[in-house]
Design a protein around this motif. Structure first.
Motif, mmCIF file in Angstrom:
data_model
loop_
_atom_site.group_PDB
_atom_site.id
_atom_site.type_symbol
_atom_site.label_atom_id
_atom_site.label_comp_id
_atom_site.label_asym_id
_atom_site.label_seq_id
_atom_site.Cartn_x
_atom_site.Cartn_y
_atom_site.Cartn_z
ATOM 1 N N GLY A 107 0.801 -1.212 0.000
ATOM 2 C CA GLY A 107 0.000 0.000 0.000
ATOM 3 C C GLY A 107 0.836 1.266 0.000
ATOM 4 N N PRO A 108 0.177 2.418 0.030
ATOM 5 C CA PRO A 108 0.867 3.708 -0.108
ATOM 6 C C PRO A 108 1.921 3.988 0.960
ATOM 7 C CG PRO A 108 -1.494 3.959 -0.413
ATOM 8 C CD PRO A 108 -1.287 2.566 0.064
ATOM 9 N N SER A 109 1.711 3.475 2.181
ATOM 10 C CA SER A 109 2.663 3.760 3.267
ATOM 11 C C SER A 109 3.649 2.628 3.500
ATOM 12 C CB SER A 109 1.901 4.054 4.569
ATOM 13 O OG SER A 109 1.179 2.903 4.992
ATOM 14 N N ALA A 110 3.757 1.709 2.542
ATOM 15 C CA ALA A 110 4.556 0.501 2.753
ATOM 16 C C ALA A 110 6.004 0.810 3.129
ATOM 17 C CB ALA A 110 4.516 -0.373 1.499
ATOM 18 N N ALA A 111 6.657 1.673 2.378
ATOM 19 C CA ALA A 111 8.079 1.942 2.624
ATOM 20 C C ALA A 111 8.292 2.586 3.993
ATOM 21 C CB ALA A 111 8.643 2.822 1.524
ATOM 22 N N ALA A 112 7.457 3.565 4.341
ATOM 23 C CA ALA A 112 7.611 4.238 5.630
ATOM 24 C C ALA A 112 7.344 3.282 6.786
ATOM 25 C CB ALA A 112 6.660 5.429 5.707
#
Length: 456
Positions: free
Chosen positions: A287-292
């Motif tokens: 999802g959009p916040s995966a890396a963080a």
């Protein structure tokens, strides 16, 4: 059942269903076992290769008229003995009922027959940018009907839910051949008792699932970030997995592999993961916040002593999870395995792994264990020699189940009760609830012909 009675039942089935009825010895022998490693002592009467709802209804009408037991079976990949058939029983196979009847992109649902393989369904849905979330390790070989019958979970259920969360409605053939429809295509619906939820996980003892309306999701956009973390002990790894949950992080996948399993996987696939640590934790965010989220998780894991690294390469992440999916095949090479399935609260996972180590020492058994750490579902594997489970292994299993219950857990997270766990059912549910559940079965199956000897 006498030979004459059995011949009469077969004759009635052949008259109604023709070539869909088989008494082939190899097929009957295969239906005596599933992937649990257990096998019935005698072969069933016949196999009906159902290809339509009408085929199932005709089979159940004949079974009711002749009072012949019926065991519904899909791919036979169960791990609790729920689809094993024996003498005098009809095997009702839904493996040929494989059609996708509808894909509705607007309402995010599909209508499918029970025999479709989980992975095959997802391959078809991918063309629409959609997917069916239940993700058992057996997804390449298990049917959606079997997933529903056991309320299967898998690697992704901590974030996306188990099979029950993905089933909107069902068509079910009852013991006497009647067809009922349960549930709704709508997102909401509370008319009457929730018979759909009752059917999910019922292991074939209430009716035969012949069609399912399932909830779909859109393919996840954005990055996939995967962490490979290694620890000195499995208890350390379990403690770290609980810490990620306590920190409010919600990985799509969090899989834990103990030292014995990790070495077995390395031997099987020719890898060297065990050179980095005794226990392995694989954590994947999407999802959009995966890396963080993954960077935050990496910080927590390294602070807790992990040797860990992070990748946002999808292919590398999939290779890591493919290694985890090889666990059961790897352990089968060590000997006969009794594959168990317990769940505990996520905060209790370190204590459960400590209990497993104590049981290993007490009974002199090897219990390689892997876990869906994101939801506290452990799969201890008792390894032994020979086809029969030794008595000391059953005693060890008894202590394992009792430990899980003491820690606030359950006997089975996703495999079901089948024949393997019947003896412990009352320990978790209590005598009164077991009796109430027997009474519920009697309402659906007054003659007791549906999957007899399973669960209760």
């Amino acid at each position: 059942m006498t030979a004459d009675t059995g011949s009469s039942v077969i004759a009635q089935l052949v008259e109604a269903l023709g070539e869909k009825v088989s008494t082939d010895a190899a097929g009957l022998s295969a239906a005596q076992a599933d992937q649990s490693g257990h096998r019935s002592a005698t072969a069933p009467l016949a196999i009906v290769d159902a290809r339509s709802i009408d085929d199932v209804q005709q089979t159940m009408r004949i079974a009711t008229r002749t009072r012949t037991p019926v065991v519904t079976r899909g791919a036979g990949t169960g791990l609790a003995g729920a689809s094993i058939a024996s003498a005098g029983q009809i095997v009702l196979s839904t493996a040929s009922m494989t059609r996708v009847l509808e894909v509705n992109e607007a309402d995010l649902l599909a209508v499918v027959e029970p025999g479709i393989i989980n992975a095959d369904l997802n391959a078809q849905l991918a063309q629409h940018g959609l997917w069916f979330a239940p993700d058992p390790a057996s997804r390449a070989i298990s049917t959606v009907g079997g997933n529903i019958a056991t309320n299967a979970g898998g690697l992704l259920c901590a974030k996306y839910g188990v099979t029950r969360d993905a089933v909107l409605a069902l068509k079910v053939v009852l013991a006497d051949g009647r067809l009922i429809s349960t549930g709704h295509r709508s997102v909401k619906g509370v008319t009457g008792l929730d018979l759909t939820a009752l059917m999910v996980g019922s292991e074939g003892i209430l009716g035969v699932i012949v069609e399912a309306t399932v909830r779909l999701r859109r393919v996840v956009e954005g990055e996939i970030a995967t962490i490979a973390a290694f620890f000195d002990t499995v208890v350390d790894a379990a403690t770290a997995s609980a810490a990620l949950t306590a920190a409010g992080l919600q990985p799509a996948v969090m899989e834990l592999v103990d030292p014995k399993t990790l070495r077995a996987i390395d031997d099987f696939v020719g890898g060297d993961l065990s050179s980095r640590g005794a226990a392995h934790l694989a954590v994947q965010f999407d999802g959009p916040s995966a890396a963080a989220d993954a960077r935050r998780a990496l910080d927590i894991l390294t602070e807790m002593g992990a040797d860990a690294d992070l990748t946002t390469d999808r292919a590398e992440g999939e290779r890591l999870l493919a290694t985890r999916r090889a666990a059961h095949a790897s352990l089968e090479r060590l000997g006969t395995t009794l594959i168990e399935d317990i769940s505990v609260p996520r905060s209790a996972m370190p204590a459960m792994f400590s209990e497993i180590e104590t049981i290993e020492r007490k009974f002199g058994v090897s219990i390689p264990t892997l876990a869906h750490a994101g939801d506290g579902n452990l799969h201890p594997n008792f390894v032994f020699e020979g086809p029969e489970v030794p008595e000391h292994v059953w005693r060890a299993a008894d202590e394992l189940f009792q430990a899980a219950l003491r820690l606030g857990g359950t006997l089975t997270g996703e495999h079901g009760v089948g024949t393997l766990k019947k003896r412990w059912l009352a320990a978790e549910l209590g005598v009164d609830q077991v009796e109430l559940q027997r009474q519920i079965k009697t309402v659906f199956d007054p003659l007791g012909i549906l999957n007899p000897g399973k669960v209760f």
